[in-house]
Design a protein around this motif. Sequence first.
Motif, short mmCIF file in Angstrom:
data_model
loop_
_atom_site.label_atom_id
_atom_site.label_comp_id
_atom_site.label_asym_id
_atom_site.label_seq_id
_atom_site.Cartn_x
_atom_site.Cartn_y
_atom_site.Cartn_z
N TYR A 45 -45.51 25.29 -130.13
CA TYR A 45 -46.64 24.88 -129.28
C TYR A 45 -46.71 23.37 -129.24
CZ TYR A 45 -48.19 29.72 -129.56
OH TYR A 45 -48.27 31.08 -129.47
N LEU A 46 -47.15 22.86 -128.12
CA LEU A 46 -47.22 21.40 -127.95
C LEU A 46 -48.38 21.07 -127.02
CD1 LEU A 46 -44.10 19.18 -127.33
CD2 LEU A 46 -46.25 18.70 -126.21
N HIS A 47 -49.30 20.25 -127.48
CA HIS A 47 -50.50 19.92 -126.68
C HIS A 47 -50.64 18.41 -126.58
CE1 HIS A 47 -50.95 23.53 -129.19
NE2 HIS A 47 -51.53 24.08 -128.14
N VAL A 48 -50.76 17.91 -125.37
CA VAL A 48 -50.81 16.45 -125.19
C VAL A 48 -52.24 15.95 -125.01
CG1 VAL A 48 -48.44 16.29 -124.35
CG2 VAL A 48 -50.33 16.59 -122.70
N TYR A 49 -52.39 14.63 -125.17
CA TYR A 49 -53.70 13.96 -125.21
C TYR A 49 -53.98 13.17 -123.93
CZ TYR A 49 -57.45 12.10 -128.28
OH TYR A 49 -58.65 11.81 -128.89
N ILE A 50 -53.20 13.48 -122.87
CA ILE A 50 -53.31 12.71 -121.62
C ILE A 50 -54.73 12.82 -121.05
CG2 ILE A 50 -52.46 12.54 -119.23
CD1 ILE A 50 -49.68 13.36 -120.33
N GLY A 51 -55.35 11.67 -120.79
CA GLY A 51 -56.71 11.63 -120.26
C GLY A 51 -57.75 11.42 -121.35
N MET A 52 -57.34 11.58 -122.61
CA MET A 52 -58.30 11.46 -123.72
C MET A 52 -58.00 10.22 -124.59
SD MET A 52 -58.25 15.54 -124.55
CE MET A 52 -59.35 15.55 -125.96
N GLU A 53 -57.11 9.35 -124.09
CA GLU A 53 -56.61 8.23 -124.90
C GLU A 53 -57.72 7.32 -125.43
OE1 GLU A 53 -55.54 9.01 -121.84
OE2 GLU A 53 -53.36 9.15 -121.79
N TYR A 247 -62.04 14.86 -120.32
CA TYR A 247 -61.52 15.89 -119.42
C TYR A 247 -60.05 16.06 -119.77
CZ TYR A 247 -60.64 18.62 -115.20
OH TYR A 247 -60.31 19.62 -114.33
N ARG A 248 -59.64 17.31 -119.90
CA ARG A 248 -58.24 17.56 -120.25
C ARG A 248 -57.40 17.48 -118.99
NH1 ARG A 248 -57.32 23.33 -121.71
NH2 ARG A 248 -56.40 23.32 -119.64
N PHE A 249 -56.70 16.35 -118.78
CA PHE A 249 -55.96 16.16 -117.54
C PHE A 249 -54.81 17.14 -117.39
CE2 PHE A 249 -56.96 11.61 -115.94
CZ PHE A 249 -58.29 11.80 -116.26
N ALA A 250 -54.15 17.45 -118.50
CA ALA A 250 -52.97 18.32 -118.44
C ALA A 250 -53.39 19.77 -118.68
CB ALA A 250 -51.97 17.87 -119.51
N TYR A 262 -57.80 28.56 -113.33
CA TYR A 262 -59.13 28.31 -113.90
C TYR A 262 -59.77 27.00 -113.43
CZ TYR A 262 -56.25 25.75 -117.32
OH TYR A 262 -55.34 24.91 -117.93
N ARG A 263 -59.07 26.24 -112.55
CA ARG A 263 -59.73 25.06 -111.98
C ARG A 263 -59.06 24.66 -110.67
NH1 ARG A 263 -58.12 20.86 -116.84
NH2 ARG A 263 -56.35 19.87 -115.84
N THR A 264 -59.84 23.95 -109.86
CA THR A 264 -59.33 23.61 -108.53
C THR A 264 -58.68 22.24 -108.51
OG1 THR A 264 -61.41 22.58 -107.92
CG2 THR A 264 -61.19 24.93 -107.41
N GLU A 268 -59.68 18.48 -110.28
CA GLU A 268 -58.72 17.61 -110.96
C GLU A 268 -58.71 16.22 -110.33
OE1 GLU A 268 -54.84 19.30 -111.38
OE2 GLU A 268 -55.53 20.72 -112.91
N ASP A 269 -58.73 16.19 -108.99
CA ASP A 269 -58.70 14.90 -108.30
C ASP A 269 -59.96 14.09 -108.60
OD1 ASP A 269 -56.29 15.61 -107.30
OD2 ASP A 269 -57.01 16.11 -105.27
N ALA A 270 -61.09 14.78 -108.64
CA ALA A 270 -62.35 14.07 -108.93
C ALA A 270 -62.31 13.49 -110.35
CB ALA A 270 -63.53 15.03 -108.78
N ASN A 271 -61.75 14.24 -111.26
CA ASN A 271 -61.69 13.76 -112.64
C ASN A 271 -60.65 12.66 -112.83
OD1 ASN A 271 -63.54 15.04 -114.73
ND2 ASN A 271 -63.00 16.75 -113.39
N ALA A 272 -59.63 12.66 -111.96
CA ALA A 272 -58.61 11.60 -112.06
C ALA A 272 -59.25 10.23 -111.88
CB ALA A 272 -57.52 11.83 -111.02
N LEU A 273 -60.38 10.20 -111.15
CA LEU A 273 -61.08 8.93 -110.95
C LEU A 273 -61.73 8.44 -112.24
CD1 LEU A 273 -62.77 9.76 -107.51
CD2 LEU A 273 -60.66 8.45 -107.91
#
Length: 338
Positions: A45-53, A247-250, A262-264, A268-273
């Motif tokens: 298993y592998l879980h990344v931290y992208i968006g939570m840095e 927000y968990r980007f990945a 489970y999400r639209t 995702e685009d709104a959270n990318a901001l």
Amino acid sequence: MAHTATQPIQESPAQLELYFRQMTQIRAFETRCNQAYRKGLAGGYLHVYIGMEATAVGWLHAIRQTYDYIITAYRDHAQPLILGSDPVALMAEIMGRSGGFSKGKGGSMHLYDIEKGFFGGWGIVGGHTPLGAGLAFGSKYKGEDRVTLCFLGDGASNAGVFFESLNMAALWDLPCIFIIENNEFAMGTRLEYHAADTELHKRGFPFGIKHERVDGMDVLQVLSDARRIVDYVRTEQKPYVVEIMNYRFAGHGAADNNRDLYRTKEEEDANALRDPLLRLKTYLKEHNIMNEEKMEAIEEEMEDWADGVMEAAEASPFPNPEEVYSDVYTDMEVEKGH
Ligand SMILES: Cc1ncc(C[n+]2csc(CCOP(=O)(O)OP(=O)(O)O)c2C)c(N)n1
Ligand SMILES: [Mg+2]
């Protein structure tokens, strides 16, 4: 959240550059981890931290690094990178190579570097929270003024063992900060489907533990909240519950290819901001601390660095199959009375 006069910026340009470098470094490292998994170079298993840095960078710069204790769940690559653990040994562990911290037997979810005060890397959801309380108990018992940061997920905040940990932390006034990283998902289950009360910081209330919700996307805001809370916990030697909004980007893990279930895309685009890197870049530009060119140069430098880390980790051999039983149990003598 904009920076207002209530958050005086104490950071020097050099410190700000360091935060930017570390956040960029984490993102480059994590992107390589996902690629390694897809190429079959990393298993399990592998879980990344992208968006939570910003969360890990902010909190780890608010403590006394290598003196204070840190423990987290399986989304555990960022903390040791910030603490300066050997990145090649981290990547080698993730790739199951003998040059890894646990000689390739732990993998992504079980990174560890005790010399840096980093106690892992745990795969059982919520299962490490009593260990966080235990670390804080240990330092308090020895009369030290260490603080323990115990990171956990929004899903983990529903685990029974977390409530038991909070009870003991309150009962014994343990200097442990439980940082609930609310990234809005527990695997494919949204927050509102898994938590009866979605204000997760209130988990501290029945135990009389101070608790609050803070922003996790703005590294300077994270730093300012973290410094205040760490100072309180170190001085008062009492626990604290923090809910940090992320927000968990990945996907949940590298194998999650079905985020659309489970999400639209709009969500995702709104959270990318809200991207913490974007936010810091805007701040650095607006305050004339760094121009676009310099930021791009740092980003390129980190891409090259991550390629080099991956190459070096890949050069490390796989463990010898005969070693499968070694280091499983310890033969260390436990001193009596300790
Ligand atoms: C006790 C236990 N139950 C279930 C699982 C399977 N599982 C792995 S991760 C996860 C979701 C946890 O979500 P959260 O705590 O929000 O952490 P995040 O992945 O968002 O960082 C679940 C249910 C597990 N590892 N341990
Ligand atoms: Mg979560």
